[in-house]
Design a protein around this motif. Sequence first.
Motif, PDB file in Angstrom:
ATOM      1  N   TYR A   1      -6.392   3.764  10.286  1.00 32.68           N
ATOM      2  CA  TYR A   1      -5.421   4.182   9.415  1.00 32.68           C
ATOM      3  C   TYR A   1      -3.976   3.953   9.799  1.00 32.68           C
ATOM      4  N   ARG A   2      -3.762   4.497  11.019  1.00 33.07           N
ATOM      5  CA  ARG A   2      -2.290   4.462  11.511  1.00 33.07           C
ATOM      6  C   ARG A   2      -2.050   3.065  12.070  1.00 33.07           C
ATOM      7  N   GLN A   3      -3.081   2.248  12.441  1.00 31.15           N
ATOM      8  CA  GLN A   3      -2.869   0.850  12.882  1.00 31.15           C
ATOM      9  C   GLN A   3      -3.908  -0.217  12.419  1.00 31.15           C
ATOM     10  N   MET A   4      -3.669  -0.588  11.004  1.00 25.56           N
ATOM     11  CA  MET A   4      -4.369  -1.401  10.487  1.00 25.56           C
ATOM     12  C   MET A   4      -4.078  -2.847  10.223  1.00 25.56           C
ATOM     13  N   GLY A   5      -3.129  -2.843  11.030  1.00 22.29           N
ATOM     14  CA  GLY A   5      -2.471  -4.609  10.874  1.00 22.29           C
ATOM     15  C   GLY A   5      -2.577  -5.246   9.996  1.00 22.29           C
ATOM     16  N   ASP A   6      -3.202  -6.260   9.637  1.00 25.35           N
ATOM     17  CA  ASP A   6      -3.034  -7.174   8.446  1.00 25.35           C
ATOM     18  C   ASP A   6      -4.111  -6.780   7.526  1.00 25.35           C
ATOM     19  N   HIS A   7      -4.848  -5.593   7.806  1.00 23.46           N
ATOM     20  CA  HIS A   7      -6.164  -5.497   6.932  1.00 23.46           C
ATOM     21  C   HIS A   7      -5.499  -4.623   5.584  1.00 23.46           C
ATOM     22  N   THR A   8      -6.353  -4.654   4.449  1.00 29.11           N
ATOM     23  CA  THR A   8      -6.262  -3.766   3.425  1.00 29.11           C
ATOM     24  C   THR A   8      -7.232  -2.929   3.330  1.00 29.11           C
ATOM     25  N   GLU A   9      -6.846  -1.798   2.629  1.00 34.33           N
ATOM     26  CA  GLU A   9      -7.797  -0.581   2.370  1.00 34.33           C
ATOM     27  C   GLU A   9      -8.822  -1.018   1.378  1.00 34.33           C
ATOM     28  N   THR A  10     -10.057  -0.761   1.774  1.00 35.56           N
ATOM     29  CA  THR A  10     -11.005  -1.611   0.581  1.00 35.56           C
ATOM     30  C   THR A  10     -12.155  -0.401   0.420  1.00 35.56           C
ATOM     31  N   ILE A  11     -12.955  -0.935  -0.469  1.00 30.35           N
ATOM     32  CA  ILE A  11     -14.182   0.071  -0.614  1.00 30.35           C
ATOM     33  C   ILE A  11     -15.312  -0.966  -0.608  1.00 30.35           C
ATOM     34  N   GLU A  12     -16.315  -0.597   0.025  1.00 32.49           N
ATOM     35  CA  GLU A  12     -17.603  -1.359   0.243  1.00 32.49           C
ATOM     36  C   GLU A  12     -18.667  -0.776  -1.028  1.00 32.49           C
ATOM     37  N   ILE A  13     -19.103  -1.449  -1.799  1.00 32.96           N
ATOM     38  CA  ILE A  13     -20.097  -1.258  -2.987  1.00 32.96           C
ATOM     39  C   ILE A  13     -21.330  -1.979  -2.430  1.00 32.96           C
TER      40      ILE A  13
END
Length: 182
Positions: free
Chosen positions: A17-29
């Motif tokens: 969370y504090r170092q996610m770089g270029d990622h997006t918060e996502t949900i896997e369904i």
Amino acid sequence: MRTRVGYAGGTLQNPIYRQMGDHTETIEIDFDSSVLKLEELFDIFWQSHNALKVNHYRGKQYQSMILFRNDEQAQVALASKRKWEDKLNGTIQTEIAPLITFYLAEERHQKYYLKRFPKAYFELMSYFPTFCEFVDSTLVARLNGFVREYGSLQSIKMELAEWPLRQKEKGAIESMIQSLKW
């Protein structure tokens, strides 16, 4: 059937969370397509946020994104996007891209809404041998949605009747749900 939160869409290895770089918060369904079609899932997605607006807050962390696992999912996503652009009379800003890697978010981010009911949360967690099994549980996903006011305990019980479990197991789960302290 299962929901898990995490990070995806970027290049950083093992984001947190504090170092996610270029990622997006996502949900896997994970879902059963005989119960809910992918098109219906996309309809819920488009109705749940303003996909016409670009969200630059914190870079890519909160952007609207669909990540697909195969060509069929990509085609359905693109067709759904076109349908909703017509419906919304605008250009949807959601990124649609292949899923490379999904990184599970830290424990404190899983089942966020259920954690607002600590007595129920910890009691429910005691029924699972590991936290991973807790997070992956269909029942826990349903209860997390219930406390966010999606569905009802009655609808969960009705669905439980259709699950491939022995009657004794169904009864135990129903009793456990009734006994939780909300």
